[in-house]
Write a protein that holds these residues in place. Structure first.
Motif, PDB file in Angstrom:
ATOM      1  N   ASN A  25      93.929 -26.092 114.199  1.00  0.00           N
ATOM      2  CA  ASN A  25      95.189 -26.335 114.901  1.00  0.00           C
ATOM      3  C   ASN A  25      94.913 -26.538 116.392  1.00  0.00           C
ATOM      4  O   ASN A  25      93.803 -26.275 116.872  1.00  0.00           O
ATOM      5  CB  ASN A  25      96.138 -25.156 114.698  1.00  0.00           C
TER       6      ASN A  25
ATOM      7  N   CYS B  38      97.192 -25.276 119.033  1.00  0.00           N
ATOM      8  CA  CYS B  38      98.271 -24.598 119.754  1.00  0.00           C
ATOM      9  C   CYS B  38      97.910 -24.631 121.237  1.00  0.00           C
ATOM     10  O   CYS B  38      96.802 -24.222 121.605  1.00  0.00           O
ATOM     11  CB  CYS B  38      98.409 -23.164 119.270  1.00  0.00           C
TER      12      CYS B  38
ATOM     13  N   LYS C  13      99.691 -26.175 111.214  1.00  0.00           N
ATOM     14  CA  LYS C  13     100.692 -25.284 111.814  1.00  0.00           C
ATOM     15  C   LYS C  13     101.920 -26.035 112.334  1.00  0.00           C
ATOM     16  O   LYS C  13     102.944 -25.419 112.653  1.00  0.00           O
ATOM     17  CB  LYS C  13     100.041 -24.498 112.952  1.00  0.00           C
TER      18      LYS C  13
ATOM     19  N   GLY D 237      91.442 -17.848 112.905  1.00  0.00           N
ATOM     20  CA  GLY D 237      92.105 -19.131 113.094  1.00  0.00           C
ATOM     21  C   GLY D 237      92.250 -19.806 111.734  1.00  0.00           C
ATOM     22  O   GLY D 237      91.931 -19.212 110.688  1.00  0.00           O
TER      23      GLY D 237
ATOM     24  N   SER E  29      91.952 -23.018 120.317  1.00  0.00           N
ATOM     25  CA  SER E  29      92.372 -24.332 119.831  1.00  0.00           C
ATOM     26  C   SER E  29      91.174 -25.287 119.804  1.00  0.00           C
ATOM     27  O   SER E  29      90.206 -25.102 120.513  1.00  0.00           O
ATOM     28  CB  SER E  29      93.546 -24.892 120.627  1.00  0.00           C
TER      29      SER E  29
ATOM     30  N   CYS F  22      89.198 -23.154 114.470  1.00  0.00           N
ATOM     31  CA  CYS F  22      90.572 -23.443 114.053  1.00  0.00           C
ATOM     32  C   CYS F  22      90.845 -24.936 114.086  1.00  0.00           C
ATOM     33  O   CYS F  22      90.411 -25.627 115.007  1.00  0.00           O
ATOM     34  CB  CYS F  22      91.548 -22.715 114.976  1.00  0.00           C
TER      35      CYS F  22
ATOM     36  N   CYS G 172      96.475 -21.399 123.135  1.00  0.00           N
ATOM     37  CA  CYS G 172      95.472 -20.521 122.522  1.00  0.00           C
ATOM     38  C   CYS G 172      94.042 -20.889 122.899  1.00  0.00           C
ATOM     39  O   CYS G 172      93.676 -22.065 122.881  1.00  0.00           O
ATOM     40  CB  CYS G 172      95.633 -20.574 121.012  1.00  0.00           C
TER      41      CYS G 172
ATOM     42  N   GLN H  81      90.164 -14.667 122.104  1.00  0.00           N
ATOM     43  CA  GLN H  81      91.405 -15.436 121.930  1.00  0.00           C
ATOM     44  C   GLN H  81      92.315 -15.246 123.151  1.00  0.00           C
ATOM     45  O   GLN H  81      92.952 -16.163 123.608  1.00  0.00           O
ATOM     46  CB  GLN H  81      92.152 -15.023 120.660  1.00  0.00           C
TER      47      GLN H  81
END
Ligand code: SF4
Length: 337
Positions: free
Chosen positions: A53, A55, A165, A96, A61, A51, A58, A303
């Protein structure tokens, strides 16, 4: 009789906690009237734990997922066969945000192959544009899950510091883009624990009511994901108690009697079993939250931690013990297509 948005807000106040038993009875009656005694079962397939992003809550990430895994199309099909053989016919594809790996052509190929066997294919991936949703709808996807995560804009910016995001409004408008493209199962939610639950529930209820009004022919649902421990080690900013979760579920059911209410395996078995009669209409079972988690041929990061680790057979028998019928295949699709 339905209640106004202002009356819904009153049900979220601390004072309404004293009326919880009364609210639960009302929620039970309304659920029976609108959904009968059925619980639709589904299972997720994680395509990728990569992913772009970051976050903060998470386990996928960016820094944590270095050396992450994205399944090949054949590996996804192998995962799906395991779930098909267990009896699942409703599948949720999760990933993701990694546009260079999770391309539209990759998704289209997976969906077209799964469409031959599964009754319903939903996506819980990164927000797409309307044209992209249309392409995936035509390939056979019919459902979208997209959580705003947190409706409070200030908290949203803090917990989504980087990556695509970080765009709050683009995410907020995602369910509408998918619905306009033909998706007719739309599931929204807030990640409970990021904002104050009453405020998040207020905005979530408004969002769901707005979608139901605009897309009355679609099946609109709400999920209640509570933040759990993740590989990121994040602790909820505003933890939500079981009792507050029950108050939120009952209030939403009373406000929107025909709204689908979804509960995943993030919650433990006892709470999941007890919430069945209060308004829950869809549940996952036997979920794995890492890519390749069903075949266990690949070692990948999860996750988040699953709380209800029961098999589908155990969950099914528990639902039946409470007088409800688990549904692995529903007829909604054949009624509207
Ligand atoms: S919550 Fe989703 S978008 Fe955020 S880091 Fe995790 S996988 Fe990526």
């Amino acid at each position: 009789m339905t209640i106004s948005y202002e009356e819904y807000l009153k049900l979220l106040l601390p004072a309404s906690d004293q009326k919880l038993e009364e609210m639960a009875q009302k929620a039970r009656q309304l659920t029976l009237k609108h959904f009968g005694r059925t619980i639709l079962m589904y299972a997720p397939i994680y395509l990728s734990n990569e992913c772009d992003n970051r976050c903060v809550y998470c386990g996928f990430s960016r820094e944590l997922a270095e050396g992450g895994v994205t399944l090949s199309v054949d590996e996804v099909i192998r995962e799906s066969e395991i779930l098909y053989n267990k009896g699942f016919r409703h599948i949720l594809l999760v990933s993701g945000e990694k546009r260079d790996k999770i391309s539209i052509s990759y998704l289209r190929e997976i969906i077209s192959r799964l469409h031959k066997k599964f009754e319903s294919i939903s996506l819980e991936i990164f927000p797409l544009e309307e044209e992209e949703y249309r392409e995936l709808f035509l390939a056979g996807a019919d459902g979208l899950t997209v959580y705003q995560e947190v409706y409070d804009r200030e908290i949203y910016q803090k917990v989504h510091p980087q990556g695509p995001k970080a765009d709050y409004d683009h995410r907020r408008q995602t369910p509408e883009r998918a619905a306009r493209a033909g998706f007719y199962r739309i599931n929204i939610g807030a990640l409970l624990g990021l904002g104050k639950w009453e405020e998040e529930a207020a905005e979530l209820g408004r969002h769901a009511a707005d979608l139901k009004k605009k897309f009355w022919q679609s099946q609109i649902s709400v999920s209640f994901p509570r933040l759990k421990s993740s590989a990121a080690g994040f602790k909820p900013l505003y933890p939500v108690t079981d009792r507050q979760l029950v108050q939120m579920i009952c209030a939403l059911r009373i406000f929107q009697p025909s709204l689908g209410l979804v509960l995943s395996t993030r919650e433990g078995r006892e709470l999941r079993d007890n919430l069945i009669p209060l308004g829950i209409t869809q549940m996952s079972a036997e979920s794995k939250t890492a890519p390749g988690g069903y075949s266990q041929e690949i070692a990948a990061e999860e996750q988040f931690e699953i709380a209800d680790k029961r098999s589908l057979a155990e969950v099914v028998s528990s639902i039946r013990e409470r007088g409800y019928e688990p549904v692995l295949k529903d007829w909604y699709k054949s009624l509207i297509t």
